[in-house]
Design an enzyme around this catalytic site. Structure first.
Site, PDB file in Angstrom:
ATOM      1  N   SER A 456       0.676  -1.419  -0.099  1.00  0.00           N
ATOM      2  CA  SER A 456       0.395  -0.271   0.014  1.00  0.00           C
ATOM      3  C   SER A 456       0.887   1.654  -0.033  1.00  0.00           C
ATOM      4  CB  SER A 456      -0.546  -0.026   1.510  1.00  0.00           C
ATOM      5  OG  SER A 456      -2.222   0.825   1.056  1.00  0.00           O
ATOM      6  N   ASP A 467      10.166   4.889 -10.168  1.00  0.00           N
ATOM      7  CA  ASP A 467       9.857   6.384 -11.010  1.00  0.00           C
ATOM      8  C   ASP A 467      10.898   7.910 -11.638  1.00  0.00           C
ATOM      9  OD1 ASP A 467       7.851   3.833 -11.875  1.00  0.00           O
ATOM     10  OD2 ASP A 467       6.485   4.868 -10.909  1.00  0.00           O
ATOM     11  N   LYS A 481      -0.740  -4.436  -2.779  1.00  0.00           N
ATOM     12  CA  LYS A 481      -1.939  -3.555  -2.631  1.00  0.00           C
ATOM     13  C   LYS A 481      -2.348  -1.734  -3.499  1.00  0.00           C
ATOM     14  CE  LYS A 481      -5.048  -1.717   0.813  1.00  0.00           C
ATOM     15  NZ  LYS A 481      -5.182  -0.722   1.656  1.00  0.00           N
TER      16      LYS A 481
END
Length: 676
Positions: A456, A467, A481
């Site tokens: 999460s 990224d 998740k």
């Protein structure tokens, strides 16, 4: 209302209330016949209305959903199919397609009837278990205990159930025998254990049943939707704030006693200098009131008596340690706000056990994304900067998530500005959570260590760092998740019920990486994978019932901090060379091989000789590895693993390898800079 990403497990405990605390024995006649309370009908209707209106997943109340609820409820009451008889389940089949209507109307009588039957059957099973202790078991036979019956059929006769429980009791007895106990000692321990289980069963309350009923509904909708009892909701708030008002003690139960397991350093109880871990609380008094005897009480009821508002006085009557004959002592404690420091972010400079380190690496451990986490991490970064570290590791292992806001704020400490996560909401809108302060608090070399339990909010942070090219991600593929939960209380200001209503946590959105991909099911794939016994396809969100599917959305607009492709290639090559000759990872690979051979086994031998041989093999392997480690450290060998020096206690090969990768990262950066 807070948006969170934490993994809240289904709470279905039938344990531990102060009704029959002083009785040595309880009978099946003492079992309560539970019925829903007045607030439960209202809570049921409010939950169904809320989920229908506001849940991310469209909900249709029909026979298909009702069937899922029915099966999940039965599973919650008897997950191992060792309590109910096939006939018990069959007699309630008539309600299979009525569960949805019962929830909408708030009339849950049949669900309580089934719960009451489960308590009766459970009571009978432990009574039978006690009867088996009249004579010793023969541990020389070729016998087995089938501990995993999740997919097995229900027993059709009581004789079949008796055989299952004979196996279980014999397993419990053998475990005690292997610790050196004779039959009299085994019998004494198991009689106490099973008797206390019966006493706690008799203390079950209506709210315990309601919680299981509502979670059968919630988890039939979606994997991370749940009902929280009033007590569990309070625990959730404490977990998010890392703060409570009370005495600062961790409590558990041991037989009939409430035991002090640990004290929060600097907390009110700790400051008295009187009460210690392992002391047993036998009475609680508010201020100058008389003591209430709490021997035999449910743990949560004792906790309710002890905790309270800051500045109020509570007195505890307690016995020192295991001393049953000593004079009870009394301590006065003024309640205060207690900060749960053991669950807060903390940092240290890595100290290598075996490796030669030329770089100074800081480590920041983050157990969860609680409120104010980013400020705590900022303070730890200041400490590490003062110690002139060359790079840092953010350790997110075992971190199940938490606050969306804190995931974004934490990411912002390591980038100037830009989007951190994208959120797709119920009304088909895509929102972005951004860092916009234009400040990078730490811009040095950084790695992020994750494992299969990182979920999460942990995945949001790790994905954003990956990224942006801001950090190298190391470890196992994460949990996967990719959903957003909201926590909301069910109570209203105008409610006049004797008991409070609970709360719900339900999915309101899905989150996506800034590159447009979802972490749902896939998680974050590390740039450098460390050995793992678990196939990602067999773990995490993919194994959750009713989990939402993976998909992707459009990429956000953001500028990478750096392209780490060449760096990662270099780090992988160095990592591969190192672990090929690193004994610790040789051990890991051996353990992975053993795990894969045994993971599908659903039984364990009840033959003492066979079990002792298995234990001896494990102990010999552990001792051999311990002595190999000591040899590498230049220390003397030991003949018993219990005598191993403390230097081995904190050894962490995964963190050590992450530190070496971070050192390679620093080294590569210097090489690139010099070449320019």
């Amino acid at each position: 209302m807070s948006k969170t990403f934490s993994l809240i497990p289904l709470v279905a405990a039938l344990i531990a209330a102060p009704a029959l605390a002083s009785l040595d024995k309880v009978t099946i006649a003492d079992l309560p016949v539970l019925q829903q309370e007045s607030q439960h009908s209202t809570a049921s209707k409010r939950v169904t209305n809320l989920f229908t209106r506001a849940h991310y997943k469209p909900i249709r109340f029909n026979d298909e959903l009702a069937t899922q609820m029915f099966d999940r409820y039965i599973e919650s009451l008897d997950f191992n199919r060792s309590i109910f008889l096939a006939g018990d389940v069959a007699q309630f089949e008539q309600y299979r397609d009525k569960f949805d209507n019962a929830l909408k109307s708030g009339k849950l009588d049949f669900a309580y009837d089934l719960f009451n039957l489960s308590m009766k059957r459970r009571f009978e099973r432990y009574q039978y278990s006690l009867s088996l202790l009249d004579k010793p078991f023969d541990f020389s036979q070729d016998d087995k205990y089938y501990f995993d019956r999740e997919d097995a059929p229900y027993a059709s006769t009581e004789a079949e159930l008796n055989e299952l429980w004979r196996q279980k009791v014999k397993y419990d007895a053998l475990r005690l025998k292997m610790t050196g106990k004779d039959w009299d000692g085994i019998k004494e321990v198991l009689e106490k254990r099973y008797t206390y289980t019966l006493k706690r069963l008799v203390q079950t309350k209506s709210e315990d049943a309601f919680q299981i009923i509502m979670n059968a509904f919630a988890r039939s909708i979606e994997a991370h939707t749940s009902y929280l009892s009033p007590r569990r909701a309070e625990q959730f708030k404490m977990d998010m704030d890392l703060e409570l008002e009370g005495i600062g003690a961790v409590l558990s139960y041991d037989e009939d006693y409430t035991v002090i397991r640990s004290l929060v350093p600097g907390g009110p109880a700790d400051k008295t200098g009187a009460i210690k871990p392992e002391d047993r609380v036998i009475g609680v008094a508010q201020g100058d009131d008389d003591f209430v005897d709490v021997i035999g009480w449910r743990l949560d009821d004792v906790v309710d008596l002890i905790k309270g508002p800051k500045g109020t006085l509570v007195r505890l009557q307690y016995l020192r340690g295991k001393d049953d004959h000593g004079t009870p002592k009394v301590v006065e404690i003024t309640r205060d706000k207690v900060r749960l420091e053991d669950r807060a972010a903390k940092s240290h400079v890595f100290d290598a056990s075996y490796s030669s380190m030329s770089s100074k690496i800081g480590v920041i451990e983050i157990p969860g994304f609680y409120n104010n986490l980013s400020e705590d991490v900022k303070a730890e970064l200041v400490k590490l900067k003062e110690q002139k570290v060359d790079g840092i590791i953010i350790d997110l292992r075992q971190n199940g998530g938490g606050s969306l806001y804190e995931a974004t704020k934490l990411s912002g400490l390591f980038i100037d500005q830009g989007p951190v996560v994208q959120i797709h909401t119920l009304n088909d809108r895509i929102e972005q959570q951004k860092d916009s302060d234009g400040v990078t608090f730490y811009d040095g070399p950084m790695t992020v260590l994750v494992d299969r339990y990182s979920a999460s909010a942990s995945e949001i942070f790790a994905a954003a760092m990956q990224d942006y090219g801001r950090a190298v991600i190391i470890g196992e593929q994460t949990f996967g998740k990719g959903t957003v939960q909201q926590h909301r209380g069910l109570g209203r200001n105008y409610d006049l019920y004797d008991n409070p209503l609970g709360s719900v946590q339900y999915t309101i959105a899905k989150f996506y990486r800034i590159d447009g991909g979802s972490t749902q099911h896939k998680g974050v794939i590390p740039d450098i994978k460390l050995p793992s016994p678990i196939d990602p396809a067999e773990w995490g969100e993919s194994q959750e019932d009713n989990a939402l599917p993976w998909d992707s959305i459009i990429r956000a607009k953001y500028a990478m901090v750096d392209s780490l492709d060449d760096t990662i290639g270099y780090l992988r090559a160095e990592h591969d060379k190192r672990i090929a000759k690193e004994p610790e990872f040789g051990y890991v690979l051996e353990d992975i091989s053993t795990y894969k051979e045994e993971k599908d086994r659903k039984f364990i031998s009840l033959n003492e000789k066979e079990r002792l041989n298995e234990r001896d093999e494990r102990e010999q392997l552990a001792l051999a590895r311990t002595n190999e480690r000591l040899a590498r450290l230049g220390l003397e060998k030991v003949t018993d693993i219990e005598n191993a020096p403390e230097v081995l206690d904190n050894f962490d090969p995964y963190l050590e390898e992450a530190a070496l990768i971070t050192q390679d990262f620093i080294k590569h950066g210097r090489l690139v800079k010099n070449n320019k």
